[in-house]
Design a protein around this motif. Structure first.
Motif, PDB file in Angstrom:
ATOM      1  N   ASP A 221       0.789  -1.178  -0.020  1.00 18.96           N
ATOM      2  CA  ASP A 221      -0.020  -0.038  -0.054  1.00 18.96           C
ATOM      3  C   ASP A 221       0.983   1.147   0.044  1.00 18.96           C
ATOM      4  OD1 ASP A 221       0.921  -0.604   2.306  1.00 18.96           O
ATOM      5  OD2 ASP A 221      -0.584   0.406   3.462  1.00 18.96           O
ATOM      6  N   ILE A 222       1.999   1.123   0.110  1.00 19.71           N
ATOM      7  CA  ILE A 222       3.119   2.608   0.028  1.00 19.71           C
ATOM      8  C   ILE A 222       3.080   2.773  -1.437  1.00 19.71           C
ATOM      9  CG2 ILE A 222       5.508   3.233   0.360  1.00 19.71           C
ATOM     10  CD1 ILE A 222       3.784   2.773   3.093  1.00 19.71           C
ATOM     11  N   ARG A 223       2.669   4.107  -1.481  1.00 19.86           N
ATOM     12  CA  ARG A 223       2.821   4.482  -3.025  1.00 19.86           C
ATOM     13  C   ARG A 223       4.064   5.584  -3.292  1.00 19.86           C
ATOM     14  NH1 ARG A 223      -2.675   5.790  -6.007  1.00 19.86           N
ATOM     15  NH2 ARG A 223      -1.247   7.423  -6.764  1.00 19.86           N
ATOM     16  N   VAL A 278       0.774  20.659  -7.236  1.00 21.76           N
ATOM     17  CA  VAL A 278       1.784  19.382  -6.844  1.00 21.76           C
ATOM     18  C   VAL A 278       1.215  18.269  -6.060  1.00 21.76           C
ATOM     19  CG1 VAL A 278       2.835  20.566  -4.582  1.00 21.76           C
ATOM     20  CG2 VAL A 278       4.226  19.180  -6.178  1.00 21.76           C
ATOM     21  N   ASP A 279       0.317  18.689  -5.123  1.00 17.55           N
ATOM     22  CA  ASP A 279      -0.548  17.745  -4.154  1.00 17.55           C
ATOM     23  C   ASP A 279      -1.433  17.018  -5.013  1.00 17.55           C
ATOM     24  OD1 ASP A 279      -2.501  19.696  -4.903  1.00 17.55           O
ATOM     25  OD2 ASP A 279      -3.011  19.714  -2.685  1.00 17.55           O
ATOM     26  N   LYS A 280      -1.552  17.006  -6.470  1.00 10.91           N
ATOM     27  CA  LYS A 280      -2.589  16.119  -7.303  1.00 10.91           C
ATOM     28  C   LYS A 280      -2.643  14.501  -6.891  1.00 10.91           C
ATOM     29  CE  LYS A 280      -3.872  15.141 -11.926  1.00 10.91           C
ATOM     30  NZ  LYS A 280      -3.871  15.333 -13.495  1.00 10.91           N
ATOM     31  N   TYR A 281      -1.539  13.996  -6.546  1.00 11.89           N
ATOM     32  CA  TYR A 281      -1.261  12.563  -6.434  1.00 11.89           C
ATOM     33  C   TYR A 281      -0.717  12.457  -5.065  1.00 11.89           C
ATOM     34  CZ  TYR A 281      -1.451  12.484 -11.570  1.00 11.89           C
ATOM     35  OH  TYR A 281      -1.887  12.408 -12.925  1.00 11.89           O
ATOM     36  N   PRO A 282      -1.575  11.726  -4.385  1.00  9.95           N
ATOM     37  CA  PRO A 282      -1.202  11.284  -3.089  1.00  9.95           C
ATOM     38  C   PRO A 282      -0.006  10.245  -3.066  1.00  9.95           C
ATOM     39  CG  PRO A 282      -3.688  10.953  -3.277  1.00  9.95           C
ATOM     40  CD  PRO A 282      -2.989  11.168  -4.431  1.00  9.95           C
ATOM     41  N   ALA A 283       0.948  10.545  -2.141  1.00  8.70           N
ATOM     42  CA  ALA A 283       2.226   9.528  -2.218  1.00  8.70           C
ATOM     43  C   ALA A 283       2.752   9.565  -0.837  1.00  8.70           C
ATOM     44  CB  ALA A 283       3.277  10.213  -3.237  1.00  8.70           C
ATOM     45  N   ASP A 284       3.203   8.392  -0.506  1.00  7.06           N
ATOM     46  CA  ASP A 284       3.907   8.215   0.735  1.00  7.06           C
ATOM     47  C   ASP A 284       5.421   8.347   0.717  1.00  7.06           C
ATOM     48  OD1 ASP A 284       1.415   7.227   1.939  1.00  7.06           O
ATOM     49  OD2 ASP A 284       1.740   5.619   0.396  1.00  7.06           O
ATOM     50  N   ALA A 310       4.384  13.206   2.482  1.00  2.00           N
ATOM     51  CA  ALA A 310       5.753  12.559   2.281  1.00  2.00           C
ATOM     52  C   ALA A 310       6.974  13.422   2.760  1.00  2.00           C
ATOM     53  CB  ALA A 310       5.875  12.158   1.088  1.00  2.00           C
ATOM     54  N   VAL A 311       6.617  14.791   2.318  1.00  2.00           N
ATOM     55  CA  VAL A 311       7.944  15.742   2.586  1.00  2.00           C
ATOM     56  C   VAL A 311       7.952  15.997   4.088  1.00  2.00           C
ATOM     57  CG1 VAL A 311       8.810  18.208   2.360  1.00  2.00           C
ATOM     58  CG2 VAL A 311       7.711  16.958   0.209  1.00  2.00           C
ATOM     59  N   LYS A 312       6.499  16.180   4.685  1.00  2.00           N
ATOM     60  CA  LYS A 312       6.452  16.493   6.232  1.00  2.00           C
ATOM     61  C   LYS A 312       6.939  15.252   7.001  1.00  2.00           C
ATOM     62  CE  LYS A 312       2.808  18.634   7.679  1.00  2.00           C
ATOM     63  NZ  LYS A 312       1.311  18.917   7.577  1.00  2.00           N
ATOM     64  N   ALA A 313       6.870  14.060   6.277  1.00  2.00           N
ATOM     65  CA  ALA A 313       7.212  12.818   7.173  1.00  2.00           C
ATOM     66  C   ALA A 313       8.670  12.378   7.090  1.00  2.00           C
ATOM     67  CB  ALA A 313       6.392  11.837   6.709  1.00  2.00           C
ATOM     68  N   GLN A 315       9.952  11.453   3.964  1.00  2.96           N
ATOM     69  CA  GLN A 315      10.005  10.307   3.335  1.00  2.96           C
ATOM     70  C   GLN A 315      10.343  10.788   1.771  1.00  2.96           C
ATOM     71  OE1 GLN A 315       7.178   7.609   6.303  1.00  2.96           O
ATOM     72  NE2 GLN A 315       6.369   8.236   3.975  1.00  2.96           N
ATOM     73  N   VAL A 316      11.441  11.517   1.531  1.00  4.26           N
ATOM     74  CA  VAL A 316      11.848  11.864   0.098  1.00  4.26           C
ATOM     75  C   VAL A 316      13.092  11.364  -0.097  1.00  4.26           C
ATOM     76  CG1 VAL A 316      12.410  13.739  -1.369  1.00  4.26           C
ATOM     77  CG2 VAL A 316      10.695  14.026   0.412  1.00  4.26           C
ATOM     78  N   ILE A 317      13.452  10.566  -1.255  1.00  7.77           N
ATOM     79  CA  ILE A 317      14.709  10.272  -1.431  1.00  7.77           C
ATOM     80  C   ILE A 317      15.184  10.734  -2.843  1.00  7.77           C
ATOM     81  CG2 ILE A 317      14.418   8.147   0.113  1.00  7.77           C
ATOM     82  CD1 ILE A 317      13.782   6.442  -2.609  1.00  7.77           C
ATOM     83  N   SER A 318      16.280  10.456  -3.242  1.00  6.12           N
ATOM     84  CA  SER A 318      16.843  10.817  -4.539  1.00  6.12           C
ATOM     85  C   SER A 318      16.707   9.755  -5.449  1.00  6.12           C
ATOM     86  CB  SER A 318      18.346  11.067  -4.443  1.00  6.12           C
ATOM     87  OG  SER A 318      19.118   9.857  -4.046  1.00  6.12           O
ATOM     88  N   ARG A 319      16.565  10.125  -6.789  1.00  3.80           N
ATOM     89  CA  ARG A 319      16.420   9.050  -7.919  1.00  3.80           C
ATOM     90  C   ARG A 319      17.464   9.300  -9.137  1.00  3.80           C
ATOM     91  NH1 ARG A 319      12.469   9.445 -12.829  1.00  3.80           N
ATOM     92  NH2 ARG A 319      13.166   7.632 -14.073  1.00  3.80           N
TER      93      ARG A 319
END
Length: 348
Positions: A221-223, A278-284, A310-313, A315-319
């Motif tokens: 369920d993690i998007r 930028v919040d159009k798509y919910p993401a974890d 995701a930013v507040k949590a 949960q942002v990584i590089s790609r």
């Protein structure tokens, strides 16, 4: 920002989804079917002396009297070859940052020991190139037409007259395929593929892939959203065409996927959003483009970005949309995403 390459899209827009030409879908019909084959039989491994032959992913066979040593390559390709012990004389593409440090696409390449023919995408000084007496030019291709990545359109004919070219396809396939092709290319150039470091790197990649598959299975369920930031636009990448995202998806990662209609004007690569949307798509989890041509997360000042769950949590990584095609450099991409999913909280 450099001008649009061949469409009305900006260069950053063209690159946003997977380091690829927005023209890819348009040009697809022009591709050579041979470009899709990549069995080991297609590449002839040469001895360290004697004739050299290699059939690339365009279906083009390059034949030389001896194994080339005067090699010029796109920076990311040179970085991959470096990991296999194959040196190059010259590079083109993002190589050094303004402070002189290696660009992210240079990997472990010693940038002080190569001639930089153009320190940006689409830049290659023909006179400097000729002065190196190149025997072969090696780059990637991001479409089915075999367009040579970062070779300037305006001087491609002059460049082609100076040396034959080899292209590894990074279009519409999983990352394991171009990784294997780069392996075959390095081997043909004399790399020791039985070296402990090389063998271990491949094992580590396979272990990291298993870890990512397990993480995705444990938390379906993690998007995950793959994004790229520009001054006025936030790009949401689709998984089609991009070698990293296609592979991660095959391992079970649950990606945000813009509709085909939304991606249409980019040839199917991505959807561009205003920062207001930028919040159009919910993401974890958000994976952000790490290339120097894009705005990095720490430098994004938009309030709408900072409010994303995701930013507040954190949960942002590089790609890396243009992965360095060695197992050593691709393993951390798998590990980073696996770790993020393992630790992720459901926030969206």
């Amino acid at each position: 920002m450099p001008n649009a390459r061949a469409t009305h899209l900006t260069r950053r827009g063209i690159l946003a989804a997977g380091g690829a030409l927005g023209l890819g879908a348009v040009l697809a019909a022009c591709g050579d079917d041979d470009a899709k084959s990549e069995g080991s039989s297609e590449a002839t491994t040469a001895a360290k002396s004697g004739p050299w032959t290699f059939k690339d992913d365009r279906g083009t066979t390059v034949k030389l009297d001896k194994v080339p040593t005067s090699i010029v390559a796109f920076t990311g390709v040179a970085a991959a070859l470096y990991d296999y012990g194959i040196p190059v004389k010259g590079v083109f593409g993002p190589t050094t940052t303004p402070d002189g440090k290696p660009d992210v696409q240079a990997g472990d390449l010693d940038v002080s020991k190569v001639t930089v023919l153009g320190n940006a995408w689409g830049k290659l000084n023909v006179e400097k190139y000729a002065a190196l007496a190149p025997e072969v030019l090696i780059t990637t291709t991001f479409d089915d037409a075999g367009t040579l990545w970062s070779v300037p359109e305006e001087s491609k004919d002059k460049i082609a007259q100076l040396a034959p070219s080899v292209a590894i396809s990074v279009y519409n396939r999983q990352i394991t395929q171009p990784l294997q092709r780069m392996w075959q290319l390095a081997e043909s150039l004399g790399a020791d593929m039985k070296a402990d470091k090389v063998v271990q790197a491949k094992k580590d990649f396979e272990a990291a892939a298993a870890r990512l598959r397990a993480a995705a299975k444990a938390k379906p369920d993690i998007r995950v959203l793959a994004g790229s930031a520009a001054d006025t636009i936030f790009y949401v990448s689709g998984t089609n065409f991009s070698i990293d995202l296609e592979y991660f998806k095959a391992l079970g990662v649950n990606f945000v996927e813009p509709s085909e209609k939304a991606k249409a004007k980019s040839g199917g690569w991505f959807e561009d959003l205003s920062w207001e949307n930028v919040d159009k798509y919910p993401a974890d989890i958000i994976m952000m483009d790490d290339r120097s041509s894009t705005i990095q997360p720490a430098d994004i000042t938009e309030a709408t970005w900072k409010k994303l769950p995701a930013v507040k949590a954190g949960q942002v990584i590089s790609r890396s949309p243009e992965p360095i095609l060695s197992y050593d450099k691709c393993t951390p991409l798998l590990t980073s995403l696996a770790e993020a999913i393992e630790k992720a909280k459901k926030v969206a």
